[in-house]
Design a protein around this motif. Structure first.
Motif, PDB file in Angstrom:
ATOM      1  N   ARG A 292       0.830  -1.199   0.000  1.00  0.00           N
ATOM      2  CA  ARG A 292       0.000   0.000   0.000  1.00  0.00           C
ATOM      3  C   ARG A 292       0.873   1.262   0.000  1.00  0.00           C
ATOM      4  O   ARG A 292       0.436   2.308  -0.485  1.00  0.00           O
ATOM      5  CB  ARG A 292      -0.914   0.006   1.234  1.00  0.00           C
ATOM      6  N   GLU A 295       1.489   2.490  -3.427  1.00  0.00           N
ATOM      7  CA  GLU A 295       0.278   2.841  -4.172  1.00  0.00           C
ATOM      8  C   GLU A 295      -0.195   4.248  -3.843  1.00  0.00           C
ATOM      9  O   GLU A 295      -0.628   4.989  -4.734  1.00  0.00           O
ATOM     10  CB  GLU A 295      -0.849   1.852  -3.858  1.00  0.00           C
ATOM     11  N   ARG A 380      -6.993  -5.577  -3.698  1.00  0.00           N
ATOM     12  CA  ARG A 380      -6.532  -4.196  -3.564  1.00  0.00           C
ATOM     13  C   ARG A 380      -5.736  -3.743  -4.785  1.00  0.00           C
ATOM     14  O   ARG A 380      -5.792  -2.570  -5.173  1.00  0.00           O
ATOM     15  CB  ARG A 380      -5.690  -4.051  -2.300  1.00  0.00           C
ATOM     16  N   HIS A 384      -6.702  -0.460  -6.868  1.00  0.00           N
ATOM     17  CA  HIS A 384      -5.765   0.627  -7.158  1.00  0.00           C
ATOM     18  C   HIS A 384      -5.659   0.875  -8.662  1.00  0.00           C
ATOM     19  O   HIS A 384      -5.552   2.022  -9.109  1.00  0.00           O
ATOM     20  CB  HIS A 384      -4.388   0.281  -6.596  1.00  0.00           C
ATOM     21  N   CYS A 387      -8.629   2.972  -9.732  1.00  0.00           N
ATOM     22  CA  CYS A 387      -8.483   4.357  -9.243  1.00  0.00           C
ATOM     23  C   CYS A 387      -7.401   5.104 -10.011  1.00  0.00           C
ATOM     24  O   CYS A 387      -7.547   6.288 -10.335  1.00  0.00           O
ATOM     25  CB  CYS A 387      -8.177   4.356  -7.747  1.00  0.00           C
ATOM     26  N   HIS A 388      -6.298   4.424 -10.309  1.00  0.00           N
ATOM     27  CA  HIS A 388      -5.196   5.047 -11.024  1.00  0.00           C
ATOM     28  C   HIS A 388      -5.615   5.419 -12.440  1.00  0.00           C
ATOM     29  O   HIS A 388      -5.273   6.503 -12.942  1.00  0.00           O
ATOM     30  CB  HIS A 388      -4.004   4.088 -11.060  1.00  0.00           C
ATOM     31  N   GLU A 475     -12.131  -5.861  -8.180  1.00  0.00           N
ATOM     32  CA  GLU A 475     -11.665  -4.936  -7.148  1.00  0.00           C
ATOM     33  C   GLU A 475     -12.541  -4.936  -5.902  1.00  0.00           C
ATOM     34  O   GLU A 475     -12.196  -4.290  -4.909  1.00  0.00           O
ATOM     35  CB  GLU A 475     -11.591  -3.520  -7.718  1.00  0.00           C
TER      36      GLU A 475
END
Length: 509
Positions: A292, A295, A380, A384, A387-388, A475
């Motif tokens: 994390r 990230e 996760r 990510h 979201c990215h 996700e």
């Protein structure tokens, strides 16, 4: 009464010893009829495979009478023709890259390393007939050598990608004879700060020196960052190790709001890791937390700010943040990946293989907790990636589909080992109120209560887990972890579906 007379000792006559002659076993009798017995030197080897044979030699005296026999049991020396150059190449490739579990168990030749795609089944497994209501062990390598837990760096299609090799080799990019500034960085996890050193560097044309975004009207925006990079990398690494020890437990707080089952399992894993700091569970938790850290973007929070101000554009995905220069963000990731995560991955593979091969009942609880953490970590990774891609306005749902293909292959490899190698789903269905079950698993009282609560939670959400798997929302919590509890988990080849309406991205053939 008269005493009995003692017996006279008997005279012992010496029999002259006759020398014995060694005569090999004769396969036919004196009358010339052929014998059904095998010759003494004949090997009893059915179907031309290596098996125990005997070598019999009879011992006869001078008169031809059999006085004994000598029998040797052993293995036939196998002979084989020299391998061709192509066969030698394929054998070396199989030894280096590994073979699938089914071929290794059956001791047959496997060509999984020769396939164009790392997720394609070997030829023998692909042509094995399937039967109804019979579980099929998916084709995966017998070792975990090819599994992936974290990215090696930014992909070429990502905004922060740099072509400077010195960044990935952890070379110091700082200009000589320049001042060194000390910064405090944060990811807003608890109250923990990371100390780093920064200096000016000379950017090259391939370096990313600004952050870019688009507003809702499609107009591009760009924020030029100061030309600073990390320096004194060994010292920064030591600071990062200290940060991990202090902050890693705080990163798990984000799981509290996800699912009750996820938080319950991770809480039990944290307790298990604190009692057994050298266990596989402890390493799995470290992997989850440190991943994390590469990230979440790092922000400047101390008095020294390198002249950076918070981003005021409300349409920017970084609104209100004081980001570090892009080259510093990539350097931080590479320090963690090269010096911390890569050695940690090697330890995890070694411990996982030792625990699960062969699987023992007393190791099941640790395997289950570790597998749950690994699969939640892969959920996760998918989260990510979405979201990215959204943050940088990429034209697809996931920022790096190829990376997710490898991550999902890892998830299916872990599930296959959990279900087929150690029959992991069986303890999740047993009656934990039975003293015999508790004694077999060697669990403590709090662990038994944990298993009872887990069974209750998953029974209430079993239908939700089945539906979730059909929506391809990788996700979402319990997409991969929920398949630990399903005997008919997804054993199909890796296939990343980006949208629920069957718009998919297939792997290269």
């Amino acid at each position: 009464m008269p005493s009995p007379c003692p017996e006279r000792p008997r005279a012992v006559t010496k029999v002259p010893q006759t020398p014995l002659a060694i005569v090999h076993y004769r396969p036919s009798d004196p009358e010339g009829r052929p014998s059904r017995k095998r010759p003494a030197l004949e090997e009893i080897t059915p179907q031309d495979i290596a098996s125990p044979i005997f070598h019999q030699v009879l011992l006869e005296d001078l008169n031809g009478d059999v006085q004994g026999a000598m029998i040797n049991f052993g293995k036939r020396a196998r002979t084989r023709t020299p391998l061709s150059q192509e066969k030698r190449r394929q054998t070396a490739q199989a030894r280096k890259g590994g073979v699938c579990a089914r071929c290794k168990k059956s001791k047959r030749q496997c060509d999984i390393t020769q396939k164009k795609s790392p997720y394609e089944s070997c030829t023998l497994c692909a042509h094995t007939k399937l039967y109804k209501s019979v579980g099929r062990n998916p084709c995966f390598k017998s070792t975990l050598v090819d599994i992936l837990f974290f990215r090696s760096g930014p992909a070429s299609n990502e905004p922060l990608f740099t072509q400077r090799d010195a960044v990935f080799h952890l070379e110091d990019l700082a200009m000589p004879d320049v001042s060194v500034k000390t910064l405090e960085l944060t990811q807003h996890i608890g109250c923990h700060h990371l100390i780093v050193h920064a200096s000016k560097f000379a950017p090259s044309p391939e370096d990313v020196v600004s952050y870019k975004w688009q507003d809702p009207y499609g107009r591009p925006h760009e924020l030029r960052m100061p030309d600073y990079c990390l320096t004194n990398l060994d010292t920064v690494y030591n600071y990062f190790v200290q940060y991990i020890e202090l902050a890693k437990w705080s990163y798990f707080e984000s799981l509290r709001a996800e699912t009750d089952l996820g938080w319950l399992t991770v809480s039990m894993a944290i307790q298990h890791a604190k009692e057994r700091p050298n266990s596989l569970v402890a390493d799995a938790l470290n992997l989850w937390a440190i991943s994390r850290m590469i990230e979440i973007p790092w922000e400047i929070c101390g008095t020294e700010r390198l002249g950076v101000s918070p981003i005021n554009d409300a349409h920017s995905p970084h609104h209100g943040k004081m980001l570090v220069p892009p080259i510093m963000d990539t350097q931080l990731d590479q320090i963690v990946i090269k010096k911390i995560l890569s050695p940690l991955r090697a330890r995890i593979l070694q411990k996982f293989e030792r625990l699960i091969t062969p699987a023992k009942p007393e190791a099941w609880f640790e395997i289950y907790l570790s597998a749950f953490i690994f699969l939640n970590h892969i959920e996760r990774l998918a989260k990510h990636s979405t979201c990215h891609a959204k943050k940088h306005t990429m034209p697809r749902k996931y920022s790096n589909v190829h990376f997710l293909e490898r991550a999902f292959h890892t998830a299916k490899s872990i599930l296959a080992r959990f279900h087929f190698v150690c029959n992991g789903s069986a303890p999740l269905r047993v009656d934990w109120r039975s003293p015999e079950t508790v004694a077999m698993a060697r669990l403590e009282s709090d662990q038994v209560e944990f298993m009872k609560t887990t069974q209750t939670m998953i029974a209430a959400r079993e239908l939700e887990v089945i539906i979730l798997r059909g929506t391809h929302k990788y996700e979402q919590p319990l997409y991969w972890t929920g398949q630990l509890f399903l005997e008919n988990f997804d054993t199909s080849p890796v296939h990343v579906v980006e949208e629920p309406d069957d718009i998919s991205v297939k792997m290269e053939a």
